[in-house]
Design an enzyme around this catalytic site. Sequence first.
Site, PDB file in Angstrom:
ATOM      1  N   CYS A 119      32.579  50.891  32.764  1.00  0.00           N
ATOM      2  CA  CYS A 119      33.318  51.794  33.667  1.00  0.00           C
ATOM      3  C   CYS A 119      34.222  52.775  32.922  1.00  0.00           C
ATOM      4  O   CYS A 119      34.752  53.704  33.524  1.00  0.00           O
ATOM      5  CB  CYS A 119      34.118  50.990  34.675  1.00  0.00           C
ATOM      6  SG  CYS A 119      33.092  49.855  35.614  1.00  0.00           S
ATOM      7  N   HIS A 252      39.399  55.637  37.401  1.00  0.00           N
ATOM      8  CA  HIS A 252      38.141  54.979  37.748  1.00  0.00           C
ATOM      9  C   HIS A 252      38.258  54.474  39.179  1.00  0.00           C
ATOM     10  O   HIS A 252      39.249  53.832  39.543  1.00  0.00           O
ATOM     11  CB  HIS A 252      37.898  53.831  36.768  1.00  0.00           C
ATOM     12  CG  HIS A 252      36.770  52.934  37.164  1.00  0.00           C
ATOM     13  ND1 HIS A 252      35.565  53.417  37.612  1.00  0.00           N
ATOM     14  CD2 HIS A 252      36.671  51.582  37.188  1.00  0.00           C
ATOM     15  CE1 HIS A 252      34.772  52.400  37.887  1.00  0.00           C
ATOM     16  NE2 HIS A 252      35.419  51.284  37.647  1.00  0.00           N
ATOM     17  N   ASN A 282      32.495  51.181  43.761  1.00  0.00           N
ATOM     18  CA  ASN A 282      32.610  51.295  42.304  1.00  0.00           C
ATOM     19  C   ASN A 282      31.249  51.683  41.725  1.00  0.00           C
ATOM     20  O   ASN A 282      30.312  50.884  41.746  1.00  0.00           O
ATOM     21  CB  ASN A 282      33.089  49.943  41.753  1.00  0.00           C
ATOM     22  CG  ASN A 282      33.307  49.956  40.260  1.00  0.00           C
ATOM     23  OD1 ASN A 282      32.851  50.865  39.561  1.00  0.00           O
ATOM     24  ND2 ASN A 282      33.986  48.948  39.758  1.00  0.00           N
TER      25      ASN A 282
HETATM   26  O1  UT7 Z   1      34.804  48.415  37.346  1.00  0.00           O
HETATM   27  C1  UT7 Z   1      35.466  47.338  36.768  1.00  0.00           C
HETATM   28  C2  UT7 Z   1      36.714  47.139  37.400  1.00  0.00           C
HETATM   29  N1  UT7 Z   1      36.652  46.045  38.338  1.00  0.00           N
HETATM   30  C3  UT7 Z   1      37.644  45.918  39.159  1.00  0.00           C
HETATM   31  O2  UT7 Z   1      38.503  46.744  39.219  1.00  0.00           O
HETATM   32  C4  UT7 Z   1      37.744  44.670  40.025  1.00  0.00           C
HETATM   33  C5  UT7 Z   1      39.147  44.172  39.981  1.00  0.00           C
HETATM   34  N2  UT7 Z   1      39.402  43.112  40.914  1.00  0.00           N
HETATM   35  C6  UT7 Z   1      39.455  43.315  42.238  1.00  0.00           C
HETATM   36  O3  UT7 Z   1      39.261  44.427  42.691  1.00  0.00           O
HETATM   37  C7  UT7 Z   1      39.846  42.179  43.119  1.00  0.00           C
HETATM   38  O4  UT7 Z   1      40.222  41.068  42.333  1.00  0.00           O
HETATM   39  C8  UT7 Z   1      38.701  41.764  44.087  1.00  0.00           C
HETATM   40  C9  UT7 Z   1      38.504  42.844  45.133  1.00  0.00           C
HETATM   41  C10 UT7 Z   1      37.433  41.521  43.334  1.00  0.00           C
HETATM   42  C11 UT7 Z   1      39.094  40.475  44.830  1.00  0.00           C
HETATM   43  O5  UT7 Z   1      40.309  40.667  45.515  1.00  0.00           O
HETATM   44  P1  UT7 Z   1      41.438  39.547  45.436  1.00  0.00           P
HETATM   45  O6  UT7 Z   1      42.563  40.011  46.277  1.00  0.00           O
HETATM   46  O7  UT7 Z   1      41.700  39.276  43.983  1.00  0.00           O
HETATM   47  O8  UT7 Z   1      40.752  38.335  46.167  1.00  0.00           O
HETATM   48  P2  UT7 Z   1      40.514  36.862  45.618  1.00  0.00           P
HETATM   49  O9  UT7 Z   1      39.473  36.868  44.565  1.00  0.00           O
HETATM   50  O10 UT7 Z   1      41.843  36.248  45.321  1.00  0.00           O
HETATM   51  O11 UT7 Z   1      39.930  36.153  46.911  1.00  0.00           O
HETATM   52  C12 UT7 Z   1      40.750  35.937  48.072  1.00  0.00           C
HETATM   53  C13 UT7 Z   1      39.903  35.268  49.127  1.00  0.00           C
HETATM   54  C14 UT7 Z   1      39.145  34.048  48.612  1.00  0.00           C
HETATM   55  O12 UT7 Z   1      39.136  33.074  49.641  1.00  0.00           O
HETATM   56  P3  UT7 Z   1      40.149  31.827  49.581  1.00  0.00           P
HETATM   57  O13 UT7 Z   1      39.833  31.130  48.301  1.00  0.00           O
HETATM   58  O14 UT7 Z   1      41.532  32.414  49.588  1.00  0.00           O
HETATM   59  O15 UT7 Z   1      39.814  31.071  50.806  1.00  0.00           O
HETATM   60  C15 UT7 Z   1      37.736  34.580  48.434  1.00  0.00           C
HETATM   61  O16 UT7 Z   1      36.758  33.574  48.579  1.00  0.00           O
HETATM   62  O17 UT7 Z   1      38.933  36.183  49.612  1.00  0.00           O
HETATM   63  C16 UT7 Z   1      37.652  35.556  49.577  1.00  0.00           C
HETATM   64  N3  UT7 Z   1      36.639  36.594  49.365  1.00  0.00           N
HETATM   65  C17 UT7 Z   1      36.027  37.231  50.368  1.00  0.00           C
HETATM   66  N4  UT7 Z   1      36.124  37.134  51.704  1.00  0.00           N
HETATM   67  C18 UT7 Z   1      35.374  37.952  52.442  1.00  0.00           C
HETATM   68  C19 UT7 Z   1      36.195  37.083  48.185  1.00  0.00           C
HETATM   69  N5  UT7 Z   1      35.289  38.052  48.407  1.00  0.00           N
HETATM   70  C20 UT7 Z   1      35.172  38.161  49.753  1.00  0.00           C
HETATM   71  C21 UT7 Z   1      34.409  38.993  50.573  1.00  0.00           C
HETATM   72  N6  UT7 Z   1      34.533  38.867  51.903  1.00  0.00           N
HETATM   73  N7  UT7 Z   1      33.557  39.932  50.092  1.00  0.00           N
END
Ligand code: UT7
Length: 325
Positions: A119, A252, A282
């Site tokens: 990226c 990005h 993305n």
């Molecule tokens: O290009 C490279 C750069 N990449 C990035 O910039 C990605 C950087 N990271 C992120 O953007 C975020 O970490 C994510 C969007 C990937 C995830 O967001 P988050 O606020 O860190 O969520 P999390 O991983 O802490 O997950 C929170 C909850 C979890 O459930 P529990 O364990 O709290 O019950 C996940 O299982 O959200 C759940 N979850 C979803 N729920 C519905 C994760 N993905 C999904 C989904 N739909 N697609």
Amino acid sequence: MTRYSRITGTGSYLPPRRLTNAALAAELAGKGVETSDEWIVERTGIKARHFAAPEVASSDLGLEAARRAIEAAGLQVTDIDLIIVATSTPDMVFPSVACILQHKLGIAGCPAFDIQAVCSGFVYALTVADAMIKSGAANKALVVGAEVFSRLLDFSDRTTCVLFGDGAGAVVLEVSETAGLLASDLHADGKHTGILCVPGNVSGGQVLGSALLEMDGQAVFKLAVGVLESAARTTLAKAGLHESDIDWLIPHQANLRIMHSTAKKLKLPLEKLIVTVDQHGNTSAASIPLALDTAVRSGKIERGDILMLEGVGGGFTWGAVLLKY
Ligand code: UT7
């Protein structure tokens, strides 16, 4: 004459198939994967993404973006004397997308190569093109970011498959007597390989390991927020400018929360942040030139504006380019 480089044309292209969050959620539900428009918008700011048809490759998306950038620069394809493509989703193992794109553009002879910095690829490619122009190795460079990231997605993993899309963006960077590209700052730290990777490789006619994207989202998030601020500050210092000199911040396009946090740390009002992640998710190396071209064509960005471009991603890689448009 001192040789500088300056962007003289921008272009971008999204493949026609557009999936809203609701449409993607419905497709995933059929596979037993639960997600929602609400979750995706709240956590990422993404509302839709585009997926290329199976027969369409990065070079095809790059070709459309390149043609538009060359036309916007008022050049002929034959004027181009350097092609650099930033991509992590090449058409084939080799030759490079840049060589395939060169042929599709109908030209031959000029150097053409790919840059693989995921990226951060576009800011890496722009920096290399700038250095080649300043050294006299090129006068009219085509710099492209093109990706078909949908091919790498594990559609059983809701934590990653809702985030990415396909697309391409391009700029023409030409030699100039006045400074366009003002400063850049590139970095990498390979110890973070495991937090964002596609860990497979081709061997003996097979893919060894997984050819699907794996990401520790929270680890990437934390690293991204820190390095985007430091790269921006270093780049400003190199150019002798300040946060308040930035007219437009073009980070990005991965996650709106990361983008807002970067703008806040740089004390920039959100009106100065270019946002297109909502419309295409993305798109890795394509995201910055896609956002740039969208903002140029909408009339937001005008000649003379100071732009801060910032990339971050797998590697771990990151960097920034400060330029006068
Ligand atoms: O290009 C490279 C750069 N990449 C990035 O910039 C990605 C950087 N990271 C992120 O953007 C975020 O970490 C994510 C969007 C990937 C995830 O967001 P988050 O606020 O860190 O969520 P999390 O991983 O802490 O997950 C929170 C909850 C979890 O459930 P529990 O364990 O709290 O019950 C996940 O299982 O959200 C759940 N979850 C979803 N729920 C519905 C994760 N993905 C999904 C989904 N739909 N697609």
